[in-house]
Design an enzyme around this catalytic site. Structure first.
Site, PDB file in Angstrom:
ATOM      1  CB  CYS A   1      33.542  44.842  44.229  1.00 47.22           C
ATOM      2  SG  CYS A   1      34.501  44.622  45.735  1.00 47.22           S
TER       3      CYS A   1
ATOM      4  CG  HIS B   1      32.602  40.322  45.420  1.00 48.01           C
ATOM      5  ND1 HIS B   1      33.125  41.357  44.674  1.00 48.01           N
ATOM      6  CD2 HIS B   1      31.602  39.798  44.663  1.00 48.01           C
ATOM      7  CE1 HIS B   1      32.487  41.444  43.526  1.00 48.01           C
ATOM      8  NE2 HIS B   1      31.548  40.516  43.492  1.00 48.01           N
TER       9      HIS B   1
ATOM     10  CG  ASP C   1      28.625  40.456  41.270  1.00 47.77           C
ATOM     11  OD1 ASP C   1      29.031  41.579  40.929  1.00 47.77           O
ATOM     12  OD2 ASP C   1      29.326  39.648  41.894  1.00 47.77           O
TER      13      ASP C   1
END
Length: 753
Positions: free
Chosen positions: A247, A274, A291
């Site tokens: 990520c 995250h 995202d």
């Protein structure tokens, strides 16, 4: 065969596992998946007596009966947290380190400030003209601009403003990036390309340090001595080349892309593990959540409500300063603030203000005024959001509703379908709808994108048939297969139905000559050398099943077909077919409101080791709201279906509302609850829902994250009493071909002829 009993220790739990060693390590790991929810490719087993890693080459008869199970991801995170304490962490490692310091003295603010300023330095790289130009060169700009205009036109906006075009382009950039970047857990071996396992950390080489890789993960190969290095690059310029990572790398590189096209952008760090991006949308007049790992936008409740994350600090980093945006991502502030104990709230506010002041040093008074005004508007927006009762954010195309959908990324398990070793993804994809039937056909490019998206998420089992289109669906899947690794895809297609729509008429054929001709034609349309699973679509009740399956057996022997399946076959037909050649799968309608197969067909399949592939697992879209919360398209196959017309649909709406109520209890949506119910019917059950929308596909995959107990399954079943379902399960044109009427004449011996 040797049956052994293992004691598997994981965290604070111990599991007793009985296992036949002949089944191999892969099956053993699948058993552990059901106990621990750790995907097989993330499991690391260690014999506690000899402290040796268990691999595919290990002798399962001789290894210790006391095993320790660790998650490779957790192990990597622990290792990386302990090392390079003062160096920049490229993603969630900083988050974990800060979380681990919660017990540290709150007044140790200098340490927190130093690490936050490191991220300020990181985002300044996005302002480099050289990096921005390099990023723009990798983007198919004209293609994305065209897609942006098409998406606006589909919304009825044929004359969009500049701000609206920019907003639409940003979303297309997100979708493109999602397809072009690759997630890495354990990289493939540099030598042979096979799977690897973590072997710890190594010192970075000068060529790796040049691009900010202060940490390098080492992976060993079980098949050759080479293995691979995985440098954790921080420089987005290098990530434009490697196009892979976790990520941190994803958000790092995507934020550069956003800045390269002039969007005001932030790198968002969630201290609980995250990283993502925010951009300021001039069209919406506010910051927009993006995202890149999930391909999700404007859904800030994704993490708290969808993933059930226990948020603490969510900090936004930009060239203009640092901002605490946690309140955008929570509706449980009273719980979040109880977990925020790294630094006092007063000290954090002062720290962020000081860092922001330093970032804005040298700005003109006019620019400062604009920024301060926007900061105040955002502060008010965040405060208002805390008191909102609507967890969903602004309704935009493609957005998932985070409070109702289990949007957490799920590892799609691999399962054996049937007893001949055919391995598929636990959830398949039915391609039929891409060529019409329920709605208008989608353009080939859109259909291919959906198939590729499914594959990228772990779905490898794709279902089609020669009659879909007709022929167009196989051709579409064939085009998609050219862009996918064939050996990693399981293709199922079918023969046996011919017909026409106007006037509606169906003919079923099962003669050996017809079987062979259909197979050759399907191979050609799909552009493949073999079909993984070849079904008889409907049973020809004029031809002995032995003759039909006998020809299929020849196709298996010739290598043109790997496994044989039946669809809508009776118990007698299944038994007779299985006696000629093992049947791998039965495709049959099975959903909450179609369960007539449970007393006869399912027991026969399980007795013979035949897998079950439910079609229409969502009741032809009913449990997704078709006919209830959305209208049925006039050209849809179900427009005249008995359960969707007249007083029947009015009665059936009561069933939907009962499932809707239970879905709220399980904090999911009706469609996910209904699909999860099917998935929970057994490891030998692989449903194949279809859709024409990526957001619905993602929702379907989220159903794997809905966990139901035995009592839950009963409660859900009881909410749909079969005797209260109004209307037949099949329309008139298909009634005569259902499984209850699918017996075939006996095969005569030569002496009888």
């Amino acid at each position: 065969m040797v049956t052994r009993s293992f004691q598997v220790h994981h965290n604070d739990s111990t599991f007793g596992v009985d296992f036949d060693t002949d089944d191999g390590l892969e099956v053993f790991k699948l058993q552990l998946l059901s106990l621990t929810s750790i995907p097989p490719d993330e499991q690391k087993l260690i014999g506690m007596d000899e402290n040796r890693v268990v691999s595919d080459k290990s002798d399962l008869v001789a290894i210790s009966d006391k095993l320790r199970l660790v998650s490779i991801n957790e192990e990597q995170q622990e290792t990386s947290t302990a090392e390079n304490d003062e160096l920049l962490k490229p993603d969630e490692e900083l988050a974990r380190m800060l979380q681990a310091e919660e017990c540290a003295a709150p007044e140790d603010n200098g340490k927190v400030e130093g690490r936050l300023r490191t991220y300020v330095s990181q985002v300044l790289m996005y302002e480099d003209p050289q990096r921005q130009e390099a990023a723009r060169k990798t983007v198919p700009i004209e293609e994305l601009e065209e897609k942006a205009l098409v998406s606006l036109a589909k919304e009825g906006n044929s004359t969009p403003s500049k701000n609206e075009q920019d907003h639409a382009f940003l979303l297309q950039l997100l979708f493109w990036f999602k397809q072009s970047f690759r997630w890495v857990d354990a990289p493939p071996c540099d030598g042979c390309g096979k799977e690897t396992v973590s072997h710890g950390m190594a010192v970075a080489l000068p060529s790796e340090i040049q691009y900010g890789a202060s940490r390098v993960e080492i992976y060993g190969c079980n098949f050759c001595p080479i293995g691979s290095r995985f440098p954790r690059y921080n420089d987005p310029l290098k990530l434009l080349e490697t196009r892979r990572g976790r990520c941190g790398e994803w958000a790092n590189c995507f934020t550069l892309y956003c800045r390269a096209f002039g969007y005001e952008s932030r790198l968002i760090l969630d201290f609980t593990d995250h990283v993502w991006t925010e951009c300021f949308s001039q069209s919406l007049g506010r910051w927009l959540h993006l995202d890149p790992c999930e391909g999700v936008y404007d859904n800030p409740m994704l993490y708290e409500s969808g993933w059930n994350k226990k948020l603490t600090y969510v900090i936004a980093f930009t060239k203009d300063g640092v901002c605490d945006v946690t309140k955008r991502y929570t509706r449980k502030w009273h719980e979040v603030i109880s977990r925020r104990n790294i630094i006092t709230e007063t000290a954090l506010s002062a720290l962020l203000a000081n860092v922001t002041k330093d970032c804005r040093r040298g700005f003109t008074s006019q620019v400062l005024s604009v920024l301060e005004d926007r900061d105040e508007k955002e502060r008010q927006e965040l405060e208002r959001g805390l008191h909102s009762t609507d967890i969903a954010s602004t309704s935009l195309p493609g957005r998932l509703n985070g409070d109702k959908e289990k949007a957490v990324p799920v590892q799609i398990p691999r399962v054996k379908l049937g007893s001949q070793g055919f391995e598929v993804s636990k959830l398949g994809f039915g391609c039929m709808g891409l060529s019409g039937v329920y709605n208008s056909p989608v353009p080939d490019d859109d259909g291919i994108s959906i198939i590729k998206h499914a594959f990228s998420k772990g779905i490898t089992f794709f279902d089609t048939a020669d009659v879909y289109g007709p022929h167009l669906n196989e051709l579409l899947l064939g085009k998609a297969l050219k862009q996918l690794p064939r050996e990693k895809v399981q293709v199922a297609t079918k023969f046996g139905i011919t017909g026409r729509r106007d006037p509606p008429r169906i003919t079923v054929k099962g003669t050996p000559e017809y079987v062979r001709s259909c197979c050759e034609a399907s191979l050609n349309r799909l552009g493949v050398n073999y079909i993984d699973l070849y079904y008889q679509h409907r049973v020809d009740t004029t031809v002995p099943i032995e003759e039909t399956v006998g020809e299929l057996k020849k196709l298996v022997e010739e290598g043109k077909v790997k496994y044989i399946g039946l669809s809508e076959a009776s118990p007698d037909t299944i038994r007779r077919a299985h006696a000629v050649h093992p049947i791998t799968a039965l495709q049959i309608e099975w959903s909450l409101w179609t369960r007539d197969i449970e007393e006869e067909l399912i027991p026969v399949c399980r007795e013979l080791g035949i897998g079950i592939v439910p079609y229409s697992p969502l009741g032809r879209g009913f449990f997704g709201g078709r006919g209830v919360v959305e209208s049925v398209a006039p050209n849809s196959f179900v427009a005249n279906h008995p359960r969707f017309v007249g007083e029947n649909i009015d009665k059936n709406k009561n069933i939907y509302h009962r499932i809707e109520s239970l879905a709220k209890k399980h904090q999911t949506s009706p469609v996910q609850l209904a699909l999860s119910w099917v998935l929970h019917q057994g490891n030998d059950v692989v449903p194949i829902p279809g859709t024409t929308k990526i957001k619905n596909l993602d929702s379907n995959m989220g159903s794997l994250g809905v966990k139901l107990k035995v009592e839950d399954l009963k409660e859900i079943s009881d909410a749909v009493p079969i005797d209260q379902v109004a209307g037949d399960s099949n329309s008139g044109i298909l009634m005569q071909w259902q499984w209850k009427l699918a017996n075939t004449p006996p095969k005569h011996s030569k002496s009888e002829l």
